[in-house]
Design an enzyme around this catalytic site. Structure first.
Site, short mmCIF file in Angstrom:
data_model
loop_
_atom_site.label_atom_id
_atom_site.label_comp_id
_atom_site.label_asym_id
_atom_site.label_seq_id
_atom_site.Cartn_x
_atom_site.Cartn_y
_atom_site.Cartn_z
N ASP A 26 -51.72 -50.55 9.29
CA ASP A 26 -52.87 -49.44 9.49
C ASP A 26 -52.87 -48.69 8.30
O ASP A 26 -52.40 -47.63 7.96
CB ASP A 26 -52.80 -48.92 11.05
N LYS A 87 -59.26 -43.23 1.33
CA LYS A 87 -60.09 -44.45 2.04
C LYS A 87 -61.23 -44.16 2.19
O LYS A 87 -61.95 -45.16 1.70
CB LYS A 87 -59.46 -44.15 3.79
N GLU A 181 -60.18 -53.02 12.59
CA GLU A 181 -59.52 -51.43 13.58
C GLU A 181 -59.62 -52.27 15.37
O GLU A 181 -58.54 -52.56 16.03
CB GLU A 181 -59.59 -50.14 12.96
N ASP A 205 -62.17 -44.44 18.98
CA ASP A 205 -61.38 -44.67 17.77
C ASP A 205 -61.44 -43.03 17.41
O ASP A 205 -62.86 -42.86 16.50
CB ASP A 205 -60.95 -45.44 16.52
P1 ADP Z 1 -56.38 -42.35 11.43
O1 ADP Z 1 -57.34 -43.12 11.80
O2 ADP Z 1 -57.18 -40.72 10.38
O3 ADP Z 1 -55.49 -42.12 10.21
P2 ADP Z 1 -54.87 -41.14 13.17
O4 ADP Z 1 -55.20 -42.07 14.20
O5 ADP Z 1 -53.35 -41.46 12.70
O6 ADP Z 1 -55.88 -40.90 11.94
O7 ADP Z 1 -55.03 -39.46 13.95
C1 ADP Z 1 -54.33 -38.00 13.46
C2 ADP Z 1 -55.44 -37.12 14.14
O8 ADP Z 1 -54.28 -37.19 15.43
C3 ADP Z 1 -54.97 -35.94 13.30
O9 ADP Z 1 -56.11 -35.04 14.03
C4 ADP Z 1 -53.75 -35.19 14.40
O10 ADP Z 1 -53.71 -33.67 15.16
C5 ADP Z 1 -54.33 -36.15 15.76
N1 ADP Z 1 -53.15 -36.23 17.11
C6 ADP Z 1 -51.74 -36.86 16.23
N2 ADP Z 1 -51.20 -36.43 17.83
C7 ADP Z 1 -51.44 -35.33 18.39
C8 ADP Z 1 -51.00 -35.16 19.74
N3 ADP Z 1 -49.90 -35.01 19.93
N4 ADP Z 1 -52.42 -34.15 20.65
C9 ADP Z 1 -53.37 -34.20 19.89
N5 ADP Z 1 -54.14 -34.65 18.34
C10 ADP Z 1 -53.05 -35.90 18.31
MG MG Z 2 -56.56 -44.05 12.47
#
Ligand code: ADP
Ligand code: MG
Length: 626
Positions: A26, A87, A181, A205
């Site tokens: 991912d 990205k 995705e 998402d």
């Molecule tokens: P991406 O797909 O954009 O790479 P992610 O799916 O990894 O991103 O999500 C990242 C986001 O999720 C960040 O804004 C992070 O602060 C939030 N996040 C991660 N853990 C938690 C949590 N326990 N509660 C709320 N938000 C969270």
């Molecule tokens: Mg993602």
């Protein structure tokens, strides 16, 4: 008799029982993950300190490159050398980011970041992240990776997909398949193996900086993307900023320094994530302001701050449902770290009237599905070929005479897909043809997006309309378009793999679709007008050529009459009334009938005379011989 086993020199006989090691990756805007499925259990591979997520951040220093957490640590000291969220720039044009305050571009025409290690393109940044994931996985799996399924947003266009592939190549990773995705998330939940005849699935998402909503239809293990929507600038980062502003306000810091702002942002993010589990959190703010040493934030405060952002996601969901003409969905899957926030889960459940699937970790579910798919594609589960189908978001076509678009593949066609259509030349003796590939729903080329242009040469000179050129559009399973033009007579051939100069965001796709619907009536009119003009031009050009050659067949009065008719046609052609042009074309056509008949007589006579002369000549020869 002895049967010898033949192996390639040095390769040795390969035991065919060996499992090939394939992984799912991912490649996220904020975080990236790598996972492996060994046929029995799924494993998201962690780094040395037990972290499955690798922040998608790369630091290009003068003497070293750091990735992930180590790169993030450099962000405040060397912001220009620390690249995050690359990205969103994959497969895009430089022009789109020239005014972006968050990026420092290197000089030149290409889209690249200026860093202490030189100019770095978004592809190189993504490659560094992919290579780090590969290096994390190989020692743990105790084998080189033989292939990977890499996920991309469903709305990624050809250029963005190509760029992702290039990044993998640079990182020494063989791409088995690029997978959408949302489809990967559905696969992780095993929804491709369910018994139901047909069902509709929504994948919500919400990541760090992006929100994507996708509607999928599953029919007997086949997935089809019905529609995608969302907002490429909406995510958990907005929650962080809102909470950081709140913290600064609580501390009465009206004009915070950039350091204070950064610290507040980090505290906000920590607090937000803690509030997912706890009802309230106490922050140590002693290094932020002198007035207070700590502040307490309740979950309800965070919830009221982020409510407008959540509402924006729901609005996009409703719009996408309407766009796909889907009244109700059977399942909702939550993806992305920000869907851990309880208020987000609740809002999604209310919006769809369904309890969303969230038993798998929302940050990891995409990598998990990709790993499952990789295991199938690498050939470990023979005879169990799950077909994952996607659709193309915008119609593909080419430019025809008069600046009109001929659609070859309709939007929402399931890929892979191939369609061929025959075209011909517009001018007498034309030996080349420009194939201009466009994308969009509008009738005129100028209103669509230009993807590529190439020339087919070596068409034998013929009268207009006689050449037969077959143009084939082929979109492969990764969504990459190949266009081929083939002249049937000579076999002359020319092709192009489309690498458009810049990508489209989902917002732009929506815009183009909207424009397509809104201008449908106007476009039909434009098409009629274009076609009428092309026909009229053809007739006028033919008439001019005929007059130059056989004008002497007409009396002065007849000539004047024809010229008047032609002038009348030319006059209406300048206007925008297709009916008027058609009427004038028809009356000019009728006016030329006598002239055409006389020309026909003359050419028949000439032909007959030709025959007679040769016959005479040969008769004479024979006569002489007698
Ligand atoms: P991406 O797909 O954009 O790479 P992610 O799916 O990894 O991103 O999500 C990242 C986001 O999720 C960040 O804004 C992070 O602060 C939030 N996040 C991660 N853990 C938690 C949590 N326990 N509660 C709320 N938000 C969270
Ligand atoms: Mg993602």
């Amino acid at each position: 008799m002895v049967l010898l086993q033949i192996a390639e020199p040095g390769a040795g006989p390969e035991p065919n029982t060996q499992r090939k090691v394939a992984v799912g990756i991912d490649l996220g805007t904020t975080n990236s993950l790598i996972a492996h499925f060994d046929g029995a259990s799924l494993q998201v591979l962690q780094d040395g300190s037990g972290n499955p997520s690798l922040p998608s951040v790369v630091y290009f220093g003068a003497s070293d490159v750091r990735i992930g957490q180590a790169a993030m640590a450099q962000a405040s000291a060397e912001p220009a050398n620390t690249i995050a969220s690359a990205k969103r720039m994959l497969g895009r044009a430089r022009g789109e980011f020239e005014d972006d305050p968050y990026v420092t571009l290197a000089p030149g025409d290409t889209l690249a970041f200026a860093t202490a290690a030189g100019a770095k393109t978004p592809v190189e940044v993504a490659a560094a992240i992919l290579a780090a994931l590969r290096e994390r996985a190989e020692p743990q799996l105790d084998a080189p990776i033989s292939g990977a399924v890499i996920t991309v947003p469903a709305y990624f266009d050809d250029a963005q997909r190509q760029a992702t592939r290039q990044a993998a190549e640079l990182a020494g990773i063989k791409v088995l398949r690029l997978l959408n995705e949302p489809t990967a998330a559905a696969v992780a939940y095993g929804l491709d193996e369910q018994a139901e005849e047909s069902s509709v699935l929504a994948v919500y998402d919400l990541g760090g900086g992006t929100f994507d909503i996708s509607l999928l239809r599953m029919r007997k293990g086949i997935f089809e993307v019905l529609a995608t929507g969302g907002d490429s600038a909406l995510g958990g980062d907005d929650f962080d900023r809102a909470l950081a502003d709140h913290i600064l306000a609580e501390l009465a810091l009206a004009n915070p320094s950039s350091t204070q702002r950064r610290k507040a942002l980090q505290s906000a993010r920590d607090a937000k994530e803690a509030l997912t589990e706890q009802e309230s959190v106490t922050l140590d703010v002693s290094d932020l302001a002198e007035a207070l040493s700590e502040i307490t934030i309740d979950r309800s405060v965070l919830e009221s701050l982020i409510a407008p952002f959540i509402e924006r996601t729901l609005h996009a969901c409703r719009e996408t449902l309407a766009d796909a003409e889907v009244a109700a969905v059977d399942r909702v899957v939550l993806v992305g770290g920000s869907t851990r926030t309880p208020a987000v889960r609740q809002a999604v459940a209310e919006c769809f009237g369904l309890e969303p699937l969230c038993s798998l970790d929302p940050d990891q579910v995409v990598a998990m599905g990709a790993a499952r798919q990789a295991d199938i594609l690498v050939g470990n589960r023979a005879g169990d070929e799950a077909l994952l189908l996607d659709v193309i978001p915008l119609s593909l076509g080419l430019e025809t005479y008069g600046g009109l678009v001929e659609r070859i593949i309709d939007r929402n066609s399931t890929i892979p897909v191939a369609r061929a259509q025959e075209f011909t030349t517009a001018r007498d003796g034309q030996t080349g043809l420009i194939v201009h590939v466009v994308q969009g729903e509008r009738e005129r080329v100028e209103d669509c997006r230009s993807l590529a242009q190439f020339e087919l040469k070596g068409i034998p000179p013929m009268v207009a309309g006689a050449a037969r050129i077959e143009v084939t559009f082929r979109v492969d399973a990764d969504g990459i378009l190949e266009v081929t033009a083939l002249e049937q007579e000579t076999g002359a051939r020319s092709d192009v793999v489309v690498k458009p100069a810049f990508g489209l965001s989902e917002g732009q796709i929506t815009e183009m679709l909207k424009a397509g619907y809104e201008h449908a009536g106007e476009d039909m009119q434009a098409r009629k007008l274009g076609e009428a003009q092309v026909e009229a031009e053809g007739l006028l050009a033919g008439l001019r050529a005929a007059l130059a050659k056989d004008g002497d067949l007409l009396s002065d009065a007849e000539l004047r009459d024809l010229e008047q008719n032609a002038a009348a046609l030319e006059a209406v052609m300048a206007g925008n009334q297709p009916e008027a042009i058609r009427d004038a074309t028809e009356s000019l056509g009728r006016a030329t009938e006598t002239f055409a008949a006389r020309r026909m007589d003359r050419s028949i006579q000439a032909a007959l005379q030709g025959v007679a002369i040769t016959d005479l000549e040969s008769d004479q020869e024979q006569g002489d011989g007698r």
